[in-house]
Scaffold this active site. Structure first.
Site, PDB file in Angstrom:
ATOM      1  N   SER A   1      -6.460   3.733  -5.377  1.00  0.00           N
ATOM      2  CA  SER A   1      -5.924   4.533  -4.270  1.00  0.00           C
ATOM      3  C   SER A   1      -6.079   6.022  -4.551  1.00  0.00           C
ATOM      4  CB  SER A   1      -4.448   4.215  -4.035  1.00  0.00           C
ATOM      5  OG  SER A   1      -4.327   2.991  -3.346  1.00  0.00           O
TER       6      SER A   1
ATOM      7  N   HIS B   1       0.828  -1.215   0.000  1.00  0.00           N
ATOM      8  CA  HIS B   1       0.000   0.000   0.000  1.00  0.00           C
ATOM      9  C   HIS B   1       0.858   1.258   0.000  1.00  0.00           C
ATOM     10  CE1 HIS B   1      -3.006  -2.954   0.944  1.00  0.00           C
ATOM     11  NE2 HIS B   1      -3.943  -2.049   0.733  1.00  0.00           N
TER      12      HIS B   1
ATOM     13  N   GLN C   1      -8.126   8.414  -2.059  1.00  0.00           N
ATOM     14  CA  GLN C   1      -7.479   9.538  -1.366  1.00  0.00           C
ATOM     15  C   GLN C   1      -8.082  10.869  -1.830  1.00  0.00           C
ATOM     16  OE1 GLN C   1      -3.276   9.595  -0.625  1.00  0.00           O
ATOM     17  NE2 GLN C   1      -3.120   7.367  -0.456  1.00  0.00           N
TER      18      GLN C   1
END
Length: 176
Positions: A85, A72, A89
């Site tokens: 991701s 990650h 985010q």
């Protein structure tokens, strides 16, 4: 349509490589999870599929689980993120922080990684604000036990995986 959903029945019929292509990205850079789970088909529901994916992780050696955690990205990373991701985010404003906040996140990332030897992982969809994430980050950085923190990291990875799975698979056509 990037949001083409498939049913569990269709998923059960996929070739192993198509199954891995579809389910693999539920877990960051870790297609081995989908690969080991593919052989356990057929699944009767999305819930059963998900529980089997988690069982695959839980039954794997600790170094595999650590590799999953380490796959990650840092929060507020300067590196190129996977599309998943990036979107996650972005959804809580982590890509639009002030310079001060960015520095705070980067400082916490460094301290946390020094302490636990893996990145801080949180399911941002469950927290929903940069400040909420920061509060959780500061609290978890105070943990002493690597084992305890590994459990927290995996619990968050499972939540991320669950959210990602929602965008790919439905139980039956009626819910499309």
């Amino acid at each position: 349509n990037p949001h083409l959903m498939i049913t569990i029945a269709q998923l059960n019929q996929l070739s192993t490589s198509d199954f891995i292509d579809l389910i693999g990205p539920c877990f960051e850079h870790s297609p081995w999870i989908a690969s080991l789970t593919a052989a356990k088909r057929p699944f009767s529901s999305k819930k059963e599929l998900f529980e089997t994916l988690l069982q695959t992780i839980e039954e794997s050696p600790q170094e595999k689980r650590l590799a999953l955690i380490r796959a990650h990205p840092d929060l507020v990373s300067t590196k190129i993120l996977t599309k998943n991701s990036q979107n996650e985010q972005d959804s809580v404003g982590l890509t639009r922080l002030s310079d001060d906040k960015k520095r705070l996140f980067q400082q916490l990332n460094e301290e946390y990684k020094r302490k636990f030897d893996f990145p801080f992982i949180v399911c941002v969809k469950d927290v929903n604000s940069a400040d909420g994430i920061l509060a959780q980050f500061q609290e978890r950085a105070r943990h002493e036990s690597m084992e305890e923190e590994m459990k927290s990291a995996l619990a968050n990875i499972y939540r991320i995986g669950w959210w990602r799975l929602q965008e790919k698979v439905v139980d039956t056509d009626s819910k499309l």
